[in-house]
Design an enzyme around this catalytic site. Structure first.
Site, PDB file in Angstrom:
ATOM      1  N   GLY B  12       0.841  -1.193   0.000  1.00 45.18           N
ATOM      2  CA  GLY B  12       0.000   0.000   0.000  1.00 45.18           C
ATOM      3  C   GLY B  12       0.874   1.240   0.000  1.00 45.18           C
ATOM      4  O   GLY B  12       1.935   1.264  -0.627  1.00 45.18           O
ATOM      5  N   LYS B 203       1.800   5.167  19.990  1.00 45.63           N
ATOM      6  CA  LYS B 203       3.179   5.636  19.810  1.00 45.63           C
ATOM      7  C   LYS B 203       3.797   6.029  21.140  1.00 45.63           C
ATOM      8  O   LYS B 203       4.972   5.746  21.415  1.00 45.63           O
ATOM      9  CB  LYS B 203       3.192   6.811  18.835  1.00 45.63           C
ATOM     10  CG  LYS B 203       2.737   6.419  17.426  1.00 45.63           C
ATOM     11  CD  LYS B 203       2.416   7.659  16.597  1.00 45.63           C
ATOM     12  CE  LYS B 203       1.953   7.299  15.197  1.00 45.63           C
ATOM     13  NZ  LYS B 203       1.337   8.464  14.513  1.00 45.63           N
TER      14      LYS B 203
END
EC number: 1.1.1.3
Lengths: 431, 431
Positions: B12, B203
């Site tokens: 992708g 994150k």
């Protein structure tokens, strides 16, 4: 695993900081590295009152440390050229890995040091040589290894940035701020290295090599200081939406690599324009990642120690790696360095800020404009500042032009009867 | 040396970018790594029109790639949890090193993945999982290895930062800007992950682990989104000299590690306040180095590819290193992870911006002020905005206070007869 033994040569500001941080954070560092790092010996002519060195062997003979068969890694923190070079070469000769914070040494003697290290199969690490505690060498060399680097630009001398920041914040003049910086200990008694850009050029030389894969070529760096910048220039820049920063810039062009340190006007909204005081920052443009920036303290005992210790840990990690898999000193494999030449500064293209002092008389602006026009230099702005004197400042902002053309135009402008004094010029970069 | 063979799973945006950059910069990368990196196979259900994959083996079966005996390193870029986990585990089981950009996978399943990798003596690298192309994991894990990290704070979701930047620049409302971000492709059709802070919490979980040496604990992260921020809040913040940023903050305290994502007001002069649009930045405070900041593109095909490729090069370098000398997955040796708990958000201390909607009637401000005073909350500023309506906004800026006390005070304030609607609150950090 058994501890790694290091020898610290030089126990001044950075040496003392390194000793103290290694001691204070010994546990945290060992949790990361998987083994302890022990200071086996210190080579220093005098004690550092900030360090509790009890129990550590200290000798005044740094070469004794460099030859000590117990020691794995020599940390060179004595600074300067000659003795430091001899020390590092002795350490390498004795099979020691070397960590150094010495930018002058690496920029000027790095090629021969790395060749010697290559021959003896030892590592030389120098993260602390550029931008103090900011891991910018690691970032470029390893973190951006998938990129073709296009250019980099950095505030890599804290003293110069402190002076320019104070000039802007308080409207003060260069000499005035320099005296204060000296009093505060931010500037040396002889400030030449800092304010004339030599220190920045050392660091830029190193950054350019690891970014572009070229040998260290300090002698080819173009260096211009900030001592000619006046409070008026700082203010006029501000009015035009710019700030003056002392930047080291290195850029890949078709004809060669630019390598230049000079005062530079950058847009006030640029992140680099907002790096104040003694802080450092390096902006890097890579073809895949785009722009990344690295910011932090560029000097000081513990920030520099932070980089020195990171290097020690790195060396420890690579001790067991096959030599061909180690990170190359200059980021690129020694056999793969490119022969791209360093471009002469006359070939550099940038915008210009010009400040002229002219007699207030009709037609002067027109003459100046026509000289620029003849050289095909486009003018973005031209402003005659109002004063109540016969001689008035004229500020000109140009579009990008090759330095050679600008030099020729300035000679012609200075020859005009109504233009007094030399033209002040500051390059403009939009980064 | 012989080339390193990689398999890319997922073609992708990021997979395509990685394939393209590996191809375009093959020579530059080999000059650095000392050997070529070759894409041996691609696992993808469909071709990517941006990629010229001619000559490269493509299969729809990603597990075939993970088992291919020719391949040294599997690059996992399919995203998501379940299939990605199965793929990574299959690769590890087959003795492959793994590089991934999958923050959700690492934050949620990292502990088990690393344990499996440890057992099979392979590496798992995930620089691209946090802040896209910015080498911030490398910086903290290796570049700051001499430090005891005190705290870190980051803009680590580009979509959220884009929305807040647009709200400020154009005075627009949240829903309005979100719709535009979706049209521009900056925000997903279901924007929950981005605007509710889940992506940022993934994150932050990773950053906290490598900074403090604790296991990944995504389930303990406190997460608050930006959907309640109004254009008025953005403007009032501005008037008070602050900007609203959606920050992930992790801090070491005596009682535990804070792990929290929420809208935060920071002084407008702070460097982080000047990180605009889709850009990311992480500010780290270490005991030796002080504050350093890392800035760049947090997403996108090639910025993320930049980090993926840097990881591949790193893995290549460490292939021959003794396993005990490799950089540990979570920066600290697996046996040295600390058991410091994650602090409940009620224990966090920060300043507060409060926005109340009150009936314009004498004595309301006094009642509010006395509630705060009873809770020993000091007020820095209290401003009643002028409107021509019966209900007026009141803005309060407090000094630092423990969240639990503030919660209690807000309950009392909301119970006042003249206070309408819920109190809006935004934490204030001076970083």
């Amino acid at each position: 695993m058994k501890p790694v033994k290091v020898g610290i040569c030089g126990l001044g500001t950075v040496g003392g900081g390194t000793f103290n941080v290694l001691k204070r954070n010994a546990e945290e560092i060992a949790r990361r590295a998987g083994r302890s790092i022990v200071v086996e010996a210190i080579g220093a002519r005098r004690e550092n009152p900030d360090c509790d060195t009890q129990g550590t062997h200290i000798t005044a003979d740094i070469f004794e440390v460099a030859r000590n068969p117990e020691i794995d890694i020599i940390i060179e923190l004595i600074g300067g050229y000659d003795t430091a070079l001899e020390l590092v070469m002795t350490a390498i000769e004795n099979g020691k890995h070397v960590v150094t914070a010495n930018k002058a040494l690496i920029a000027v003697h790095g090629n021969e040091i790395f060749a010697a290290a290559q021959k003896k199969n030892v590592m030389v690490a120098f993260e602390a040589a550029v931008a103090g505690g900011i891991p910018v060498i690691k970032a470029i060399r390893e973190g951006l290894s998938g990129n073709r680097i296009n250019w980099l630009a950095g505030i890599i001398n804290g003293t110069g940035n402190f002076i320019l920041t104070e000039m802007r914040d308080k409207g003060r003049d260069f000499a005035d701020v320099l005296a204060e910086a000296q009093a505060l200990g931010y500037a040396e008694a002889d400030p030449t290295f800092d304010v004339e850009g030599i220190d920045a050029a050392h660091k830029l030389t190193i950054l350019a090599s690891i970014a572009f894969g070229i040998p260290l070529q300090f002698d080819k760096a173009y260096t211009e200081g900030i001592s000619n910048i006046t409070a008026a220039d700082v203010q006029y820049a501000e009015e035009l939406g710019y700030r003056i920063k002392h930047l080291g810039i290195s850029r890949r062009t078709e004809s060669g690599i630019e390598l230049r340190v000079h005062p530079t006007m950058i847009p006030e909204k640029a992140l680099l324009a907002n790096v104040h005081g003694v802080m450092n920052a390096v902006l890097v443009d890579g073809d895949a990642v785009g722009q990344t920036m690295y910011y932090g303290a560029g000097a000081g005992a513990e920030p520099t120690a932070s980089a020195v210790i990171a290097d020690v840990v790195d060396v420890v990690r690579m001790l067991t790696a096959d030599r061909d898999n180690r990170v190359p000193h200059l980021a690129f494999q020694p056999g793969s360095l490119s022969e791209m030449p360093i471009s002469p500064v006359e070939e550099v293209v940038s915008g210009y800020y010009l400040r002229l002092t002219v007699n207030e008389r009709p037609g002067v602006l027109a003459k100046v404009a026509s000289i620029l026009s003849e050289s095909e230099i486009s003018i973005n702005a031209i402003v005659q500042k109002e004063t109540h004197q016969q001689q008035v400042p004229v500020i000109i902002l140009t579009q990008d032009v090759k330095e050679k053309l600008m030099n020729e135009a300035i000679v012609k402008i200075e020859a005009l009867a109504d233009v007094n004094e030399a033209v002040t010029r500051i390059r403009v970069e939009h980064l």
